[in-house]
Write an enzyme that holds these catalytic residues in place. Sequence first.
Site, PDB file in Angstrom:
ATOM      1  CG  ASN A 122      -2.352   0.619   0.673  1.00 26.71           C
ATOM      2  OD1 ASN A 122      -2.369   1.710   0.112  1.00 26.71           O
ATOM      3  ND2 ASN A 122      -3.432  -0.089   0.888  1.00 26.71           N
ATOM      4  NE  ARG A 123      -2.195   4.748  -3.725  1.00 21.24           N
ATOM      5  CZ  ARG A 123      -2.969   3.692  -3.977  1.00 21.24           C
ATOM      6  NH1 ARG A 123      -3.464   2.971  -2.992  1.00 21.24           N
ATOM      7  NH2 ARG A 123      -3.245   3.356  -5.220  1.00 21.24           N
ATOM      8  CG  HIS A 125       1.529  -2.287  -3.809  1.00 20.15           C
ATOM      9  ND1 HIS A 125       0.896  -2.322  -2.594  1.00 20.15           N
ATOM     10  CD2 HIS A 125       0.527  -2.373  -4.740  1.00 20.15           C
ATOM     11  CE1 HIS A 125      -0.424  -2.429  -2.775  1.00 20.15           C
ATOM     12  NE2 HIS A 125      -0.665  -2.454  -4.062  1.00 20.15           N
ATOM     13  CG  HIS A 143      -2.045  -6.863  -4.995  1.00 19.95           C
ATOM     14  ND1 HIS A 143      -2.989  -6.765  -5.981  1.00 19.95           N
ATOM     15  CD2 HIS A 143      -1.886  -5.605  -4.515  1.00 19.95           C
ATOM     16  CE1 HIS A 143      -3.359  -5.513  -6.114  1.00 19.95           C
ATOM     17  NE2 HIS A 143      -2.708  -4.783  -5.222  1.00 19.95           N
ATOM     18  CE1 TYR A 160      -4.554  -7.348  -8.897  1.00 22.46           C
ATOM     19  CE2 TYR A 160      -6.544  -6.375  -9.799  1.00 22.46           C
ATOM     20  CZ  TYR A 160      -5.232  -6.261  -9.404  1.00 22.46           C
ATOM     21  OH  TYR A 160      -4.579  -5.059  -9.532  1.00 22.46           O
ATOM     22  CG  ASP A 195      -7.784   1.390  -4.467  1.00 20.54           C
ATOM     23  OD1 ASP A 195      -7.301   0.639  -3.601  1.00 20.54           O
ATOM     24  OD2 ASP A 195      -7.135   1.836  -5.439  1.00 20.54           O
ATOM     25  CD  GLN A 236      -6.503  -0.408   0.068  1.00 21.67           C
ATOM     26  OE1 GLN A 236      -6.278  -0.111   1.250  1.00 21.67           O
ATOM     27  NE2 GLN A 236      -6.667   0.499  -0.867  1.00 21.67           N
ATOM     28  CD  GLU A 264      -4.437  -5.038  -2.007  1.00 24.52           C
ATOM     29  OE1 GLU A 264      -3.389  -4.423  -1.764  1.00 24.52           O
ATOM     30  OE2 GLU A 264      -5.309  -4.604  -2.784  1.00 24.52           O
TER      31      GLU A 264
HETATM   32  C1  GLA Z   1      -3.641  -1.660  -4.690  1.00 24.78           C
HETATM   33  C2  GLA Z   1      -3.946  -0.223  -4.671  1.00 24.78           C
HETATM   34  C3  GLA Z   1      -4.686   0.168  -5.888  1.00 24.78           C
HETATM   35  C4  GLA Z   1      -3.939  -0.259  -7.123  1.00 24.78           C
HETATM   36  C5  GLA Z   1      -3.676  -1.724  -7.065  1.00 24.78           C
HETATM   37  C6  GLA Z   1      -2.844  -2.161  -8.231  1.00 24.78           C
HETATM   38  O1  GLA Z   1      -4.718  -2.422  -4.370  1.00 24.78           O
HETATM   39  O2  GLA Z   1      -4.645   0.193  -3.518  1.00 24.78           O
HETATM   40  O3  GLA Z   1      -4.871   1.545  -5.918  1.00 24.78           O
HETATM   41  O4  GLA Z   1      -2.737   0.434  -7.217  1.00 24.78           O
HETATM   42  O5  GLA Z   1      -3.002  -2.041  -5.877  1.00 24.78           O
HETATM   43  O6  GLA Z   1      -3.352  -1.703  -9.439  1.00 24.78           O
END
Ligand code: GLA
Length: 370
Positions: free
Chosen positions: A98-99, A124, A198, A200, A270, A307, A335
């Site tokens: 994450n950020r 990430h 991560h 999907y 998100d 997340q 996540e």
């Molecule tokens: C995470 C982020 C999203 C995006 C995905 C990858 O989940 O929170 O904003 O960047 O990764 O695309």
Amino acid sequence: MRTIMVVCAGLSILLMSGCFTGGGVNVTDFDGIALYELKNDNGVVVKITNYGATVTSILAPDRKGNFADIALGYDRVEDYMNAVDKPYFGSIVGRYGNRIAKGKFTLNGETYTLATNNGSNHLHGGVIGFDKVVWSGSPISGDGFTGLELTYMAKDREEGYPGNLSMKVTYKLNNDNELVIDYYATTDKATPVNLTNHTYFNLAGEGNGTILGHKLMVNADRFTPVDETLIPTGELKPVKGTPFDFTSPKAIGHDIKQKNQQLKFGGGYDHNFVLNKGNGGMTLAATVYEPISGRFMEVLTEEPGIQFYCGNFLDGRLTGKAGKPYVHRGGFCLETQHYPDSPNQPNFPSCILKPGQVYKTKTIYRFSTK
Ligand code: GLA
């Protein structure tokens, strides 16, 4: 139960059936990148490559017993290396999943500068995060499970982070159809750590349309609202009365078109949810049900947050392993994590690992049908 290792030859690593010839296993080498297959007694198969410690495929039955691959991904390792818009399909992300705002944080009086690889922020783990390195893999097995142990040592200052970080991630598939992920790490300098997976998911099968009809429950009364760059404001906001209320199962698409500033900032969901932890420890974080196939997934975790990302950046340009395009919202991620930007948010649970401590956390994805 079994774990098979397949290492493929040539310039291209075929992570899918191309590795197998004549019913046997074709074993050669490509820079130490391998594909491991875990299979349980119910026929559930999880494939993992040590490139990025990435789950490439999860074969799970629907309510009639028909198997489909419910994880988005590629069949060639180059696609993981070169993917446009970096979707991080199936990988372990870190050192900080994450950020981190503006790619900066201060720890013990020193300010560290990280790559800003997501607009003005760090995402990430940076340019070459743990999703883009080759881990060492070795098959493991035990009472009722088959699995894979992956290790990687991130060097002091790798991607700008302090401390040599020694990591172990294990994936275990058991006969209760659980994929159990255990994360361990130690460091020689204080450092932020936030490891997550991560993957999907599309419980209708990867490439089979959007996930908007999937019914999601998130065990969270609050979430962490963000600014327009997806950095938390610091507030823990009640979900009640907002599109973020998933405390009872609700179709992902139910409220996604509502006029809502948070949905606008995320381009959809998100966001980090603040899990209701009760007495802490391992708790149910989320469930997802796909009504047509009957597939049901539960997520349990020791982490304080999750997340929920609903594939807003997918736009049909990426084509998955079955040759089908991954459409907008064609997959979702859950996540498990510490809250985003924790290194800069003193009121969030700490993500700092100190020398002498062991980072240890567990997440389980459990698959069944209803
Ligand atoms: C995470 C982020 C999203 C995006 C995905 C990858 O989940 O929170 O904003 O960047 O990764 O695309």
